[in-house]
Structure formats: structure tokens, C-alpha cells
Enzyme design. Sequence first.
Site, PDB file in Angstrom:
ATOM      1  N   THR A  17       0.775  -1.223  -0.050  1.00  0.00           N
ATOM      2  CA  THR A  17       0.135   0.133  -0.036  1.00  0.00           C
ATOM      3  C   THR A  17       0.892   1.364   0.162  1.00  0.00           C
ATOM      4  O   THR A  17       0.440   2.340  -0.429  1.00  0.00           O
ATOM      5  CB  THR A  17      -0.972   0.092   1.309  1.00  0.00           C
ATOM      6  N   THR A  93       1.685  -4.814   4.128  1.00  0.00           N
ATOM      7  CA  THR A  93       1.509  -5.210   5.599  1.00  0.00           C
ATOM      8  C   THR A  93       0.708  -6.623   5.499  1.00  0.00           C
ATOM      9  O   THR A  93       1.084  -7.274   6.634  1.00  0.00           O
ATOM     10  CB  THR A  93       0.691  -4.165   6.315  1.00  0.00           C
ATOM     11  N   ASP A  94       0.188  -7.123   4.509  1.00  0.00           N
ATOM     12  CA  ASP A  94      -0.751  -8.295   4.939  1.00  0.00           C
ATOM     13  C   ASP A  94       0.137  -9.325   5.336  1.00  0.00           C
ATOM     14  O   ASP A  94      -0.081 -10.217   6.000  1.00  0.00           O
ATOM     15  CB  ASP A  94      -1.549  -8.568   3.639  1.00  0.00           C
TER      16      ASP A  94
HETATM   17  N1  ASP Z   1      -2.651  -5.349   0.601  1.00  0.00           N
HETATM   18  C1  ASP Z   1      -1.713  -4.495   0.821  1.00  0.00           C
HETATM   19  C2  ASP Z   1      -0.082  -5.441   0.718  1.00  0.00           C
HETATM   20  O1  ASP Z   1      -0.180  -6.145   1.782  1.00  0.00           O
HETATM   21  C3  ASP Z   1      -1.934  -3.902   2.132  1.00  0.00           C
HETATM   22  C4  ASP Z   1      -0.766  -3.089   2.801  1.00  0.00           C
HETATM   23  O2  ASP Z   1       0.238  -3.113   2.190  1.00  0.00           O
HETATM   24  O3  ASP Z   1      -1.050  -2.675   3.819  1.00  0.00           O
HETATM   25  O4  ASP Z   1       0.410  -5.558  -0.120  1.00  0.00           O
END
Ligand code: ASP
Length: 348
Positions: A17, A93-94
Site C-alpha cells: 500500500t 503489510t498483509d
Molecule cells: N494489500 C496490501 C499489501 O499487503 C496491504 C498493505 O500493504 O497494507 O500489499
Amino acid sequence: MSQNKKAALLLIYTGGTIGMKKDLQDGTLKPFDFSQIAQQVPEIGQFAVDIHTHTFDPLIDSSDVEPSMWQKLATLIRDSYDQYDGFIVLHGTDTMAYSASALSFMLGNLGKPVIFTGSQLPVGVPRTDGKENLISAVEIASAKDEAGRPMVPEVCVYFNSLLMRGNRSVKVNSEEFSAFRSPNYPPLAQAGITIKYNREYIMKAPSAGTSLDVATSLDTRVSILKLHPGITREVVRHILCGKESRAVIIETYGAGNAPTKEWFTDIVAEAAASGKILVNVTQCLSGSVDMSIYATGKALQKAGVINGYDSTTESCLAKLFYLMGKTADNELVKVLMGNNLKGEISIF
Ligand code: ASP
């Protein structure tokens, strides 16, 4: 690197993200290139640090992370290790906790910081958390102690003011900025007006002259069985006895407890007798497995299930991939799973 020389960091951009923006056609978030992140966070140019960047191609949402990406990351760090004082990995983050866990095992004898960070809101959005996360990650990755040694010579996750050991971190919130926690180990640092390092909890660097030892061989034949009331014999049998896995992580209740029904214990015993590596990890966010407390835990222990202690599932999975990639001997893997390799478990 000498103490007076300007620090050099390699910033590895994998996606997530932090570097996404809205696709006007379908309204979803899609990754954009690093030059746009650099434009949005000019502050990183103000540090007395040389920052070089490496952008993964393709950039990915971290839901698409595969172990092959960890191999790419580890190889990149190995090949550029001598040129840099530290590394920052911009990551979605995932699955960040999985990747940070994996790298913590793959980068043997690590003596420099590898800081994973990302954000909940893209860096181009006014209320983004990405700027602070990235700026602090740069400061941490280039921080040195009084003797000029890296302050944090280990794989970490930095998020929303907290620096956590990578293999202790978990994503706990899908919408708040405070998205990560280290439930079973204190934070390594807290960023406020200054960055306060909790030195007693930070791993010691390997002795001088020890070289980085990167393991890229991973055996991914691991399944996860999450227990729940109502789970059926067929599902348990399929996951525990399936030919496709060499190891199964059993996510149990509380202190490591499982149903005492005969059919359940029989299937566990059958899987264990076949030589399968069965590891007990609790579904609780904090605390440890102790199979000696309840009869329901004792039955698992008796059947041959090994203790995952206070490991996160993410870290347990990564540790199994790493150890099984090292040896074909399941009995040896079972023994090594009980060793604290990279600060990932607490054994008292
Ligand atoms: N879907 C995103 C990822 O993990 C979420 C994020 O980066 O916060 O790439």
C-alpha cells in the site's frame, strides 16, 4: 564501514500500500514506481545517509508473496551486503510478518539491520502513515552505537512508532495505523521525540570476522490445521495425514489444548507415527504452549506432537520451511524446532 563515513542504505521496494495509488478505471489500489515515493517523502534526502534503491519487478501486493520472493530478497541482501550499513524493505503489510520471519532465519550471522516497513495508507494520501514509517526506518537502519556498530543487527518490523523483532511480529489490525504487535517479546525500540532503543532485548551482532551465511533452500511442504468446535474427522484426517505435507502446525486452544475425542487423538497419533512433524502453536495472541497443564494437551504430547512454545504461526511456518530446507531428517527438524534460533521463542 568506518565510523565517520556516511552510512549507506539499500532500500528495497517490493510493493504494498505504501506505494500504491488509485486506478481511476476500476477504483482499486495498484502499485506505482519508487520515484513517486521519493517525491512524496523528500525528508529521506535530508539524512546524512546515502540511499540506493532496488525495485522489484513486478511490484506486488503482499498477498501475492511466495517463498521465491524471500529467496530473491535474501540473495539480493547477500550480494550487496558489504556495500551497505543496513537494509530497508518496503513491503505490503498483509504478509509482512511472514516475510520478516522468513528472512530472520534465512540470513544467518546477520550483523546489520534489515528493517521491514510499509503503511496502511498510500504515501501520496495526506493522512498517510507511510512517511513516518519510512523516515524512522531510515533513521533506525543507519543508527550506530557508541562503538560505531549497527544499533539493531537483526531483521525487524518498524510500524507506527514500534520497532519489533521480525519473527515476533503479527499484523493485528486491518485499519488502524497501529497495525502490528509483538505480543510475546518487548519492542526493540519506541519512536517518540527520540528513538529509544531497548538494548537489553536487541540481538547481539555475531563476532567480528563472521560472514553472512544465507540459506535459500526452503521446503514448503507445511500445512496448518486450525482447530475449532465442530471440526470434522474428515478435515482433520485430510490435513494431518495428507501425503502433500512433511509438517503440520496445529493451532490449538489456550495453552496448547485439543479435543480429547478418541478419533482425534488416533488421527494425531497416526500422523505422528508416520514420521510427520507436528507442531503445537496456540491460537491465543499471547502466551505459550504448555502441554503438561491439561489432559487435553498431554494427549497431544503423548501422541508425539512437539511444542511450538510462544511462537507466532508466521514464525513457526518460516522456521519449518527453513529447517526442512536444510535437512531431510524429520527427527532432526523436531529437535531443532525446540531450539531458539533467532529469538523467535522463549524457553524458560
Ligand atoms: N494489500 C496490501 C499489501 O499487503 C496491504 C498493505 O500493504 O497494507 O500489499
